[in-house]
Design a protein around this motif. Sequence first.
Motif, PDB file in Angstrom:
ATOM      1  N   LEU A   6       0.445  -1.359  -0.239  1.00 53.52           N
ATOM      2  CA  LEU A   6      -0.266  -0.237   0.123  1.00 53.52           C
ATOM      3  C   LEU A   6       0.733   1.502   0.382  1.00 53.52           C
ATOM      4  O   LEU A   6       1.308   1.666  -0.688  1.00 53.52           O
ATOM      5  N   VAL A   7       1.627   1.235   0.885  1.00 52.33           N
ATOM      6  CA  VAL A   7       2.664   2.736   0.855  1.00 52.33           C
ATOM      7  C   VAL A   7       3.202   3.111   0.252  1.00 52.33           C
ATOM      8  O   VAL A   7       3.916   4.167  -0.485  1.00 52.33           O
ATOM      9  N   LEU A   8       4.050   1.663  -0.554  1.00 48.41           N
ATOM     10  CA  LEU A   8       4.874   1.994  -2.138  1.00 48.41           C
ATOM     11  C   LEU A   8       3.976   2.944  -3.261  1.00 48.41           C
ATOM     12  O   LEU A   8       3.921   2.861  -4.287  1.00 48.41           O
ATOM     13  N   GLY A   9       2.982   1.434  -3.700  1.00 54.15           N
ATOM     14  CA  GLY A   9       1.979   1.338  -4.685  1.00 54.15           C
ATOM     15  C   GLY A   9       1.653   3.351  -3.927  1.00 54.15           C
ATOM     16  O   GLY A   9       1.436   4.429  -5.084  1.00 54.15           O
ATOM     17  N   LEU A  10       1.371   3.833  -3.121  1.00 57.04           N
ATOM     18  CA  LEU A  10       0.507   5.144  -3.508  1.00 57.04           C
ATOM     19  C   LEU A  10       1.503   5.884  -3.379  1.00 57.04           C
ATOM     20  O   LEU A  10       1.520   6.648  -3.451  1.00 57.04           O
ATOM     21  N   ALA A  11       3.391   5.735  -2.852  1.00 59.12           N
ATOM     22  CA  ALA A  11       4.249   6.647  -3.170  1.00 59.12           C
ATOM     23  C   ALA A  11       4.264   6.955  -4.940  1.00 59.12           C
ATOM     24  O   ALA A  11       4.263   8.176  -5.244  1.00 59.12           O
ATOM     25  N   PHE A  12       4.285   5.437  -5.591  1.00 58.28           N
ATOM     26  CA  PHE A  12       3.796   6.108  -6.941  1.00 58.28           C
ATOM     27  C   PHE A  12       3.068   6.708  -7.746  1.00 58.28           C
ATOM     28  O   PHE A  12       3.142   7.081  -8.395  1.00 58.28           O
ATOM     29  N   CYS A  13       1.886   6.358  -6.512  1.00 57.03           N
ATOM     30  CA  CYS A  13       1.183   7.634  -7.126  1.00 57.03           C
ATOM     31  C   CYS A  13       0.720   8.922  -6.747  1.00 57.03           C
ATOM     32  O   CYS A  13       0.515   9.255  -7.520  1.00 57.03           O
ATOM     33  N   ILE A  14       0.899   9.092  -5.870  1.00 53.50           N
ATOM     34  CA  ILE A  14       1.665  10.742  -5.637  1.00 53.50           C
ATOM     35  C   ILE A  14       2.035  10.914  -6.433  1.00 53.50           C
ATOM     36  O   ILE A  14       1.700  12.341  -7.216  1.00 53.50           O
ATOM     37  N   GLU A  15       2.975  10.910  -7.381  1.00 53.40           N
ATOM     38  CA  GLU A  15       4.291  10.494  -8.257  1.00 53.40           C
ATOM     39  C   GLU A  15       3.376  11.274  -9.023  1.00 53.40           C
ATOM     40  O   GLU A  15       3.883  12.544  -9.618  1.00 53.40           O
ATOM     41  N   ARG A  16       2.980  10.075  -9.604  1.00 50.30           N
ATOM     42  CA  ARG A  16       2.513  10.230 -10.742  1.00 50.30           C
ATOM     43  C   ARG A  16       1.597  11.590 -10.507  1.00 50.30           C
ATOM     44  O   ARG A  16       1.536  12.621 -11.602  1.00 50.30           O
ATOM     45  N   ILE A  17       0.754  11.970  -9.711  1.00 42.55           N
ATOM     46  CA  ILE A  17      -0.315  12.535 -10.062  1.00 42.55           C
ATOM     47  C   ILE A  17       0.237  13.736  -9.886  1.00 42.55           C
ATOM     48  O   ILE A  17       0.171  15.039 -10.436  1.00 42.55           O
ATOM     49  N   ILE A  18       1.738  14.271  -8.906  1.00 39.54           N
ATOM     50  CA  ILE A  18       2.037  15.593  -8.835  1.00 39.54           C
ATOM     51  C   ILE A  18       2.671  15.148  -9.950  1.00 39.54           C
ATOM     52  O   ILE A  18       2.563  16.932 -11.243  1.00 39.54           O
ATOM     53  N   ASN A 160      -6.679   4.325 -12.185  1.00 42.23           N
ATOM     54  CA  ASN A 160      -8.071   5.144 -12.655  1.00 42.23           C
ATOM     55  C   ASN A 160      -7.748   6.586 -13.319  1.00 42.23           C
ATOM     56  O   ASN A 160      -7.969   6.986 -14.288  1.00 42.23           O
ATOM     57  N   TYR A 161      -7.903   7.091 -11.743  1.00 46.42           N
ATOM     58  CA  TYR A 161      -7.856   8.771 -11.861  1.00 46.42           C
ATOM     59  C   TYR A 161      -6.230   9.279 -12.874  1.00 46.42           C
ATOM     60  O   TYR A 161      -6.254  10.398 -13.337  1.00 46.42           O
ATOM     61  N   LEU A 163      -4.895   6.901 -15.410  1.00 50.03           N
ATOM     62  CA  LEU A 163      -4.756   7.009 -16.536  1.00 50.03           C
ATOM     63  C   LEU A 163      -5.183   8.092 -17.812  1.00 50.03           C
ATOM     64  O   LEU A 163      -5.520   8.484 -18.435  1.00 50.03           O
ATOM     65  N   SER A 164      -6.321   8.616 -16.575  1.00 47.17           N
ATOM     66  CA  SER A 164      -7.720   9.346 -17.061  1.00 47.17           C
ATOM     67  C   SER A 164      -7.178  10.854 -17.915  1.00 47.17           C
ATOM     68  O   SER A 164      -7.458  11.339 -18.088  1.00 47.17           O
ATOM     69  N   LYS A 165      -5.422  11.425 -16.808  1.00 46.97           N
ATOM     70  CA  LYS A 165      -4.531  12.565 -16.268  1.00 46.97           C
ATOM     71  C   LYS A 165      -3.860  11.974 -17.774  1.00 46.97           C
ATOM     72  O   LYS A 165      -3.640  13.432 -18.471  1.00 46.97           O
ATOM     73  N   ILE A 166      -3.732  11.340 -18.179  1.00 45.04           N
ATOM     74  CA  ILE A 166      -2.524  10.705 -19.103  1.00 45.04           C
ATOM     75  C   ILE A 166      -3.010  11.071 -20.517  1.00 45.04           C
ATOM     76  O   ILE A 166      -2.654  11.445 -21.182  1.00 45.04           O
ATOM     77  N   GLU A 167      -4.849  10.307 -20.481  1.00 44.09           N
ATOM     78  CA  GLU A 167      -5.389  10.201 -21.911  1.00 44.09           C
ATOM     79  C   GLU A 167      -5.647  12.321 -21.997  1.00 44.09           C
ATOM     80  O   GLU A 167      -5.816  12.285 -23.181  1.00 44.09           O
ATOM     81  N   GLY A 168      -6.104  12.959 -20.914  1.00 43.45           N
ATOM     82  CA  GLY A 168      -7.036  14.375 -21.132  1.00 43.45           C
ATOM     83  C   GLY A 168      -5.240  14.687 -21.703  1.00 43.45           C
ATOM     84  O   GLY A 168      -5.197  15.407 -22.496  1.00 43.45           O
ATOM     85  N   ILE A 169      -4.371  15.028 -21.272  1.00 44.08           N
ATOM     86  CA  ILE A 169      -2.924  15.410 -21.575  1.00 44.08           C
ATOM     87  C   ILE A 169      -2.529  14.961 -22.964  1.00 44.08           C
ATOM     88  O   ILE A 169      -2.173  16.139 -24.053  1.00 44.08           O
ATOM     89  N   THR A 170      -2.435  13.531 -23.596  1.00 37.90           N
ATOM     90  CA  THR A 170      -2.115  13.135 -24.934  1.00 37.90           C
ATOM     91  C   THR A 170      -3.285  13.610 -25.646  1.00 37.90           C
ATOM     92  O   THR A 170      -2.495  14.033 -26.851  1.00 37.90           O
ATOM     93  N   SER A 171      -4.536  13.773 -25.367  1.00 36.85           N
ATOM     94  CA  SER A 171      -5.130  14.063 -26.304  1.00 36.85           C
ATOM     95  C   SER A 171      -4.927  15.624 -26.494  1.00 36.85           C
ATOM     96  O   SER A 171      -5.232  16.496 -27.905  1.00 36.85           O
ATOM     97  N   GLN A 172      -4.826  16.692 -25.055  1.00 37.67           N
ATOM     98  CA  GLN A 172      -4.061  17.978 -25.680  1.00 37.67           C
ATOM     99  C   GLN A 172      -2.345  17.482 -26.670  1.00 37.67           C
ATOM    100  O   GLN A 172      -2.928  18.856 -27.650  1.00 37.67           O
ATOM    101  N   MET A 173      -1.729  17.119 -26.542  1.00 38.53           N
ATOM    102  CA  MET A 173      -0.799  17.742 -27.388  1.00 38.53           C
ATOM    103  C   MET A 173      -1.395  16.786 -28.297  1.00 38.53           C
ATOM    104  O   MET A 173      -0.781  17.287 -29.674  1.00 38.53           O
ATOM    105  N   GLU A 174      -1.844  15.795 -28.718  1.00 45.11           N
ATOM    106  CA  GLU A 174      -2.213  15.518 -30.090  1.00 45.11           C
ATOM    107  C   GLU A 174      -3.380  16.484 -31.024  1.00 45.11           C
ATOM    108  O   GLU A 174      -2.500  17.031 -32.219  1.00 45.11           O
ATOM    109  N   ASP A 175      -4.489  17.425 -30.231  1.00 48.41           N
ATOM    110  CA  ASP A 175      -5.080  18.226 -30.782  1.00 48.41           C
ATOM    111  C   ASP A 175      -3.599  19.632 -30.891  1.00 48.41           C
ATOM    112  O   ASP A 175      -4.082  20.017 -31.930  1.00 48.41           O
TER     113      ASP A 175
END
Length: 193
Positions: A6-18, A160-161, A163-175
Amino acid sequence: LVAIALVLGLAFCIERIIYLSLAEVDAKKLMAKLEAALEKGDVEGAKTICRNTRGPVASICYQGLMRIDEGLDVVERSVVSYGGVQAGYLEKGCSWITLFIAMAPSLGFLGTVIGMVMAFDDIQQAGDISPTVVAGGMKVALITTIFGLIVALILQVFYNYILSKIEGITSQMEDSSITLLDMIMKYNLKYKK
């Protein structure tokens, strides 16, 4: 072990979100500034706007503007290749999150097996099967299973949150890439006149 997952997984999640939050920019505003600069024929000004803006959208536009003199095909190839690099940066570390999502229930089930072994060990030592003898091992088995599933669910929501942020940024990059190429075509037409 489940708590460590849990701790390691959350650490990776928080790093990605930031990282993803810092990568987000108002792409429409950026493209409007670039169009204003390119309309005047100010390619250097457009490059400066990209350099002073954080995030992958600005980086991709900057790469395209760097090759503006080499023709539209070169600009397009440059934007596409650099877009792939930026997409890789966005997804970096996500495989670790999926690892911890998969590991948490497995560790929980491992705890279940250990708890059952403890229960049977207690039965063997006591010499009879009574609820009080079996209760301790069964409790360990159930608690680890529950905790493993809860950890997986928590990490899955974060994943999932992300992934949705990555999809949003990727779509911005393409547009933005398409918009930049359109602007460069306009700029070249004006430049030739």
